[in-house]
Every structure is written in structure tokens, then in C-alpha cells.
Enzyme design. Structure first.
Site, PDB file in Angstrom:
ATOM      1  N   CYS A   7      -6.479  15.098  18.537  1.00  0.00           N
ATOM      2  CA  CYS A   7      -7.437  13.994  18.686  1.00  0.00           C
ATOM      3  C   CYS A   7      -6.942  12.737  17.970  1.00  0.00           C
ATOM      4  CB  CYS A   7      -8.786  14.434  18.130  1.00  0.00           C
ATOM      5  SG  CYS A   7     -10.031  13.162  18.219  1.00  0.00           S
ATOM      6  N   GLY A  45      -5.340  16.003  11.434  1.00  0.00           N
ATOM      7  CA  GLY A  45      -6.097  15.274  12.465  1.00  0.00           C
ATOM      8  C   GLY A  45      -5.809  15.810  13.855  1.00  0.00           C
ATOM      9  N   HIS A  75     -35.159  -5.234  23.235  1.00  0.00           N
ATOM     10  CA  HIS A  75     -34.887  -5.997  24.459  1.00  0.00           C
ATOM     11  C   HIS A  75     -34.016  -7.205  24.114  1.00  0.00           C
ATOM     12  CE1 HIS A  75     -35.593  -7.833  28.360  1.00  0.00           C
ATOM     13  NE2 HIS A  75     -35.764  -8.991  27.705  1.00  0.00           N
ATOM     14  N   GLU A  79      -1.518  23.552   8.103  1.00  0.00           N
ATOM     15  CA  GLU A  79      -1.258  22.655   9.244  1.00  0.00           C
ATOM     16  C   GLU A  79       0.246  22.521   9.450  1.00  0.00           C
ATOM     17  OE1 GLU A  79      -2.741  21.012  11.876  1.00  0.00           O
ATOM     18  OE2 GLU A  79      -0.678  20.414  12.244  1.00  0.00           O
ATOM     19  N   GLY A 129      -5.155  16.627  38.494  1.00  0.00           N
ATOM     20  CA  GLY A 129      -5.842  17.563  37.602  1.00  0.00           C
ATOM     21  C   GLY A 129      -7.337  17.400  37.656  1.00  0.00           C
TER      22      GLY A 129
HETATM   23  C1  LIG Z   1      -5.059  12.377  26.136  1.00  0.00           C
HETATM   24  C2  LIG Z   1      -6.241  13.061  25.500  1.00  0.00           C
HETATM   25  C3  LIG Z   1      -7.365  12.312  25.189  1.00  0.00           C
HETATM   26  C4  LIG Z   1      -8.477  12.932  24.630  1.00  0.00           C
HETATM   27  N1  LIG Z   1      -9.588  12.174  24.379  1.00  0.00           N
HETATM   28  C5  LIG Z   1     -10.696  12.773  23.894  1.00  0.00           C
HETATM   29  C6  LIG Z   1     -11.870  12.010  23.652  1.00  0.00           C
HETATM   30  O1  LIG Z   1     -11.909  10.799  23.876  1.00  0.00           O
HETATM   31  N2  LIG Z   1     -12.953  12.643  23.152  1.00  0.00           N
HETATM   32  C7  LIG Z   1     -12.947  13.992  22.893  1.00  0.00           C
HETATM   33  O2  LIG Z   1     -13.968  14.528  22.442  1.00  0.00           O
HETATM   34  N3  LIG Z   1     -11.838  14.739  23.100  1.00  0.00           N
HETATM   35  C8  LIG Z   1     -10.724  14.170  23.591  1.00  0.00           C
HETATM   36  N4  LIG Z   1      -9.594  14.924  23.798  1.00  0.00           N
HETATM   37  C9  LIG Z   1      -9.641  16.371  23.463  1.00  0.00           C
HETATM   38  C10 LIG Z   1      -9.516  16.561  21.949  1.00  0.00           C
HETATM   39  O3  LIG Z   1      -8.347  15.912  21.490  1.00  0.00           O
HETATM   40  C11 LIG Z   1      -9.466  18.039  21.617  1.00  0.00           C
HETATM   41  O4  LIG Z   1     -10.582  18.678  22.203  1.00  0.00           O
HETATM   42  C12 LIG Z   1      -9.503  18.260  20.101  1.00  0.00           C
HETATM   43  O5  LIG Z   1      -8.409  17.631  19.487  1.00  0.00           O
HETATM   44  C13 LIG Z   1      -9.501  19.755  19.790  1.00  0.00           C
HETATM   45  O6  LIG Z   1      -9.477  19.928  18.402  1.00  0.00           O
HETATM   46  P1  LIG Z   1      -8.936  21.288  17.769  1.00  0.00           P
HETATM   47  O7  LIG Z   1      -9.173  21.183  16.306  1.00  0.00           O
HETATM   48  O8  LIG Z   1      -9.485  22.452  18.485  1.00  0.00           O
HETATM   49  O9  LIG Z   1      -7.380  21.318  18.087  1.00  0.00           O
HETATM   50  P2  LIG Z   1      -6.218  20.289  17.750  1.00  0.00           P
HETATM   51  O10 LIG Z   1      -6.711  18.917  17.582  1.00  0.00           O
HETATM   52  O11 LIG Z   1      -5.177  20.526  18.796  1.00  0.00           O
HETATM   53  O12 LIG Z   1      -5.685  20.754  16.326  1.00  0.00           O
HETATM   54  C14 LIG Z   1      -4.993  21.948  16.167  1.00  0.00           C
HETATM   55  C15 LIG Z   1      -4.040  21.777  14.997  1.00  0.00           C
HETATM   56  O13 LIG Z   1      -3.482  23.046  14.674  1.00  0.00           O
HETATM   57  C16 LIG Z   1      -2.105  22.879  14.375  1.00  0.00           C
HETATM   58  N5  LIG Z   1      -1.462  24.170  14.631  1.00  0.00           N
HETATM   59  C17 LIG Z   1      -1.265  24.791  15.824  1.00  0.00           C
HETATM   60  N6  LIG Z   1      -0.712  25.995  15.646  1.00  0.00           N
HETATM   61  C18 LIG Z   1      -0.541  26.139  14.309  1.00  0.00           C
HETATM   62  C19 LIG Z   1      -0.021  27.177  13.505  1.00  0.00           C
HETATM   63  N7  LIG Z   1       0.410  28.327  14.020  1.00  0.00           N
HETATM   64  N8  LIG Z   1       0.018  26.978  12.173  1.00  0.00           N
HETATM   65  C20 LIG Z   1      -0.432  25.826  11.628  1.00  0.00           C
HETATM   66  N9  LIG Z   1      -0.950  24.820  12.339  1.00  0.00           N
HETATM   67  C21 LIG Z   1      -1.015  24.977  13.666  1.00  0.00           C
HETATM   68  C22 LIG Z   1      -1.645  21.765  15.297  1.00  0.00           C
HETATM   69  O14 LIG Z   1      -0.499  21.130  14.781  1.00  0.00           O
HETATM   70  C23 LIG Z   1      -2.875  20.859  15.313  1.00  0.00           C
HETATM   71  O15 LIG Z   1      -2.794  19.852  14.331  1.00  0.00           O
HETATM   72  C24 LIG Z   1      -8.457  14.331  24.343  1.00  0.00           C
HETATM   73  C25 LIG Z   1      -7.307  15.076  24.635  1.00  0.00           C
HETATM   74  C26 LIG Z   1      -6.217  14.457  25.218  1.00  0.00           C
HETATM   75  C27 LIG Z   1      -4.998  15.278  25.560  1.00  0.00           C
END
Ligand SMILES: Cc1cc2nc3c(=O)[nH]c(=O)nc-3n(C[C@H](O)[C@H](O)[C@H](O)COP(=O)(O)OP(=O)(O)OC[C@H]3O[C@@H](n4cnc5c(N)ncnc54)[C@H](O)[C@@H]3O)c2cc1C
Length: 461
Positions: free
Chosen positions: A43, A40, A439, A35, A176
Site C-alpha cells: 500500500c 508499509g 449546504h 519485515e 483484469g
Molecule cells: C496498484 C495498486 C493500488 C492499490 N490501491 C489501493 C487503494 O487505493 N486502496 C486500498 O484499500 N487498497 C489498494 N491496494 C491494495 C492494497 O495495497 C493491499 O490490499 C494492502 O497493501 C494489503 O496489505 P497487507 O498488509 O495484507 O499486505 P502487504 O501490504 O502486501 O504487506 C505484506 C508485507 O509482508 C512482507 N513480507 C512478505 N513475505 C514476507 C516474509 N516471508 N517475511 C517477512 N516479510 C514478508 C512484504 O515485504 C510486505 O511488506 C492497491 C494495490 C495495488 C497493486
């Protein structure tokens, strides 16, 4: 360069990566997770958690209107933005520590730093090569640069801005698609700012059932949030005090003056991951995977936002994909059932939908039956002023199998779990109609909607 051998190396410690790493370790794998920034991921640190916290605060404020109707006077209500930010920072920190503890408990090696693929079975991070039988990519996405002119002005922001600002923008145009645009507009509005929702789509949440989306639009407009659809941004001009935004909808042009313009478009981030070293194409919109979360490269899986179009960027989908990928990487054969992924908008009223809309069900060749129960006719719905609330059930006619559940109303993001379970278990209208919900609850209307589809609603006129 030293080499360490693992069964599974997970790249990225967000919702998808953490679930994948823990599940692989539960299956007795030797696991590492790499990471770059914060455990985390998006999200926990900049997405679901902080924004759910902010939205909840704004909904508490909104509840004071109902409280007043009930005879509860809350005079001198004030908001302290820095206290709100402090509490959500504390929560994110606490949750990150929890993830750290879970990785430790499961014997997972955490490597802090940026990583990338360095050929089949190899991840490189900080000059070290981690050798892995299987690799799970879970690096998420990043902000996409908006395509309208002058989009690099500092007044063009994304949701990260709200996490560091000292005071709320007074006038904000959101542009958007998808839930986040609507949620943040409502948050700003409920805290006293002027907010517009504008979308290039012909309709807000255009893929959902019409009843649900038109009720949401009505509720948002009643809260003072203009909804502008079919919008193209023609130009942005920095004026002394504000930003001048020229918009075009159909053949009509309009100029709006705002403090900031917020866009929330995200996309999978493929460049820099070394994808070419395993034969994957970094020029795609996202990494394509099958239902086992396998990419076209041998022994490489991908999950979460990295492996999904923007419309499917959900934390619950990322973690469900992570579990499936880990199980397959560790020799089990499991598949991700995307039919039962809920699509949720955490506004007030909430929108929560799962499965097929009636249109999709017809297009898929089903003979469709539908049932609906308005929450304005549900006793708790009446208590809570759920005038826009609605429960809709879509099923196929022959066996009554439930294909979709579509909800708008207070707290329906919790209720949609019943719909998810129904779809997963291939439940029928008959079974849902026979379920006795407590209920007074809003969920009673789920059984009533099923009875409506069967032509025997009890409480509908
Ligand atoms: C404002 C906002 C609100 C949201 N609210 C919701 C919600 O209420 N409910 C919901 O279901 N979803 C929500 N989402 C979407 C949700 O946050 C994402 O779908 C989710 O976090 C995706 O998880 P992921 O593990 O794919 O990626 P991420 O959570 O983006 O995790 C990827 C991780 O990889 C790490 N990383 C990246 N490249 C590298 C690398 N080369 N080497 C090492 N580490 C790396 C990053 O630092 C990051 O920690 C929201 C998004 C936003 C922007």
C-alpha cells in the site's frame, strides 16, 4: 540458534501487520514484527499511496476542463513525469519513516529479513528462532502469472512498471478485474495515452448496483476509454514496433496493437511461509480465517491480502483485520464486521459502495426499499458538472434499516464513510432523512435519497 520469547510475533510489515503489531503492543504485549523489504508494504510503497498520488495528479489535470468553463484560462499546461515520481517517492519515504517511529514509540522489535513459520509458536528469521504465544501472519500477496499465451513477454507488465518507467506507454491495454484496472486506465488516458479496459467479466464491476456501474462506464467512454467486457485473450505476438493482441468477446474477434499489456491480478502468497509446520495448507488460494481472524492452526491468525480473495484486497480491510487479530491474540474477544467494508474505485467520478446491493439484499431474504438522488440535481453537483453522479440507498422495508449505500460522483470515497457508520450503527432511513447536512455539499443528497426511499423526497421531480 538463540531464542527470544514474545507474546505476539507479526510476520509482514504492511497495512495489516503494522496495525496488528501496534494494537498488540498497546495491549501491553511484547511484540516483534518481521519485515522482509519495506515497512508499509504494498500500500505505502507500490499501491495505494503512489497510485493515489498519480491519480490525484491526473484528476487535477482533468479539473482544468471545468476551470475553463468557469472562465479560468490555463494555457501552456505541461506535465513533468519525473517531478511526479520524485514527489511520490518522497511521500512514501516520509510515511515509512513515520511507521518506523510508531514501532519505536510502541516498543515493538523490528526484525528486518525474511521470516517463516518453524512449527507451533515459532518463527524463524535469519537463523534466529522467535518464540511467540501468538503469531499473526500478514505477508500479503504477489502478482499472479496471467493464464493467456506468451504472458512472459517483457511487454506484459503490472502496475510496478509505472513506478520505474521513464515515460508513459502511449498505448496500453489493461486486462483484469476490479478497481485498479479502471483507475490506471483513466490515469493513462488523462495524461494523454490511449488506454483500453478489458475484462473477462460480463460487466465492469459486475457485483455492484447496475445504475452505478452503467454510469461509470458512460463516464469512462466519454473520456475516450473503450470498455471491453467478456474478453478472452487469444494470443499475443511481438511485432517490430508493438504488441499484437488478439481478443475474443462472445463470438467476435478483434486485434489491438499496443505498447504494453497490463494485468493486475494478485493472489495470496502461501508457498515458503512454512505453513505446513503448523498444519496449514499452502496450496489454497488464500488462508481461511473466521471473523476473529483465527486460522485453523491453534494460536495462528492471518490478516490482509494473505487471508482474502482478490476481490477483497483492500488496505482498510487489512488494517481492520490486523486490529481484530491483535485484540484476540491479546485475550480480548472481537470480530471483524465485513458488512461495512467499502469497495472503492478512485476514478473520476469515484465509485464507493458499502453493504448490500438491492439484488444481494433480496437474495438474502429482505423486503427491500430503495431511494436515489442524482447529483445532477444537487446544487454543488450542478456547480461541479456531476452529470453521472448518483446516491443510492438500500434498506429493508419493515424498520427501514440501511443495508447498503452506493455512490458515484466527485469525492464519494469520503462520503461513503457516512454509509459505513450508518450500517455499523444500524441506522434507519428515518434517521438518515432527518440528518441535516451542510449546504451546498454533495452529502445533502444522502438525506434526499433516504427521503426518496420513504416516498417524500423534497427536491426530486
Ligand atoms: C496498484 C495498486 C493500488 C492499490 N490501491 C489501493 C487503494 O487505493 N486502496 C486500498 O484499500 N487498497 C489498494 N491496494 C491494495 C492494497 O495495497 C493491499 O490490499 C494492502 O497493501 C494489503 O496489505 P497487507 O498488509 O495484507 O499486505 P502487504 O501490504 O502486501 O504487506 C505484506 C508485507 O509482508 C512482507 N513480507 C512478505 N513475505 C514476507 C516474509 N516471508 N517475511 C517477512 N516479510 C514478508 C512484504 O515485504 C510486505 O511488506 C492497491 C494495490 C495495488 C497493486
Amino acid at each position: 540458534m538463540s531464542t527470544v520469547n514474545y507474546d505476539v510475533v507479526v510476520l509482514g510489515g504492511g497495512a495489516g501487520g503494522v496495525a496488528a503489531a501496534i494494537r498488540a503492543a498497546q495491549l501491553k504485549g511484547r511484540v516483534a514484527i518481521v519485515e522482509d523489504k519495506f515497512l508499509g508494504g504494498l500500500c505505502m510503497n507500490r499501491g495505494c499511496v503512489p497510485f493515489s498520488h498519480m491519480l490525484t495528479a491526473s484528476h487535477i489535470l482533468d479539473s482544468l476542463n471545468l476551470a475553463k468553463e468557469m472562465g479560468i484560462e490555463c494555457s501552456q499546461v505541461s506535465t513533468d513525469f519525473s517531478a511526479l515520481m520524485k514527489r511520490q517517492d518522497d511521500l512514501s519515504t516520509f510515511m515509512r519513516q513515520g511507521v518506523h517511529g510508531l514501532l519505536n514509540k510502541n516498543g515493538i522489535t523490528l526484525i528486518t529479513g525474511r521470516g517463516k513459520l518453524a512449527g507451533p509458536g515459532k518463527i524463524e528469521s535469519k537463523g534466529e528462532i522467535l518464540s511467540a504465544k501468538k503469531i499473526i501472519l500478514a505477508t500479503g500477496g504477489d502478482w499472479a502469472k496471467p493464464s493467456f499465451p506468451n504472458s512472459d513477454l517483457p511487454e506484459v507488465i503490472n502496475s510496478d512498471y509505472l513506478l520505474t518507467m521513464k515515460r508513459l506507454p502511449q498505448r496500453c491495454l489493461l486486462f483484469g478485474e476490479g478497481p485498479r484496472v479502471i483507475e490506471i486506465a483513466q490515469f493513462l488516458r488523462l495524461l494523454g495515452s490511449k488506454a483500453w479496459v478489458s475484462t473477462p467479466e460480463a460487466a465492469l464491476l459486475g457485483n455492484e448496483n447496475k445504475t452505478i456501474r452503467s454510469r461509470l462506464v458512460k463516464a469512462l467512454q466519454a473520456q475516450g476509454i473503450p470498455i471491453l467486457t467478456g474478453i478472452e485473450i487469444l494470443s499475443l505476438r511481438k511485432k517490430k514496433e508493438n504488441l499484437e493482441v488478439s481478443l475474443k468477446a462472445k463470438d467476435k474477434e478483434e486485434v489491438i496493437y499496443v505498447d504494453v499489456l497490463m494485468t493486475l491480478q494478485r493472489r495470496a502468497m502461501l508457498p515458503g511461509l512454512g505453513l505446513e509446520t503448523v498444519g496449514l495448507d499452502e496450496k489454497r488460494e488464500f488462508i481461511e480465517v473466521n471473523e476473529h481472524m483465527q486460522t485453523s492452526a491453534v494460536d495462528v491468525y492471518a490478516v490482509g491480502d494473505l487471508a482474502a480473495p482478490a476481490a477483497n484486497h483492500y488496505s482498510h480491510l487489512a488494517s481492520a483485520g490486523g486490529i481484530v487479530a491483535a485484540q484476540n491474540a491479546m485475550g480480548l474477544k472481537t470480530a471483524l464486521d465485513r458488512r461495512s467494508t467499502a469497495r472503492v474505485v478512485f476514478t473520476r467520478p469515484q465509485v464507493a459502495c458499502v453493504g448490500l446491493t438491492s439484488k444481494e439484499a433480496r437474495e438474502a431474504g429482505y423486503e427491500v426499499v430503495e431511494g436515489a438522488a442524482p447529483l445532477s440535481m444537487n446544487p454543488l453537483g450542478m456547480i461541479l458538472n456531476q452529470n453521472e453522479g448518483m446516491i443510492e440507498v438500500v434498506a429493508e422495508k419493515r424498520y427501514g434499516e440501511i443495508l447498503g449505500v452506493h455512490l458515484i460522483g466527485e469525492g464519494v470515497a469520503e462520503m461513503v464513510g457516512i454509509g459505513i457508520l450508518a450500517i455499523n450503527m444500524e441506522a434507519t432511513l428515518e434517521e438518515l432523512s432527518r440528518t441535516t447536512f451542510p449546504h451546498p455539499t454533495l452529502s445533502e443528497s444522502l438525506a434526499e435519497a433516504a427521503r426518496d426511499a420513504l416516498g417524500r423526497a423534497i427536491y426530486l421531480p
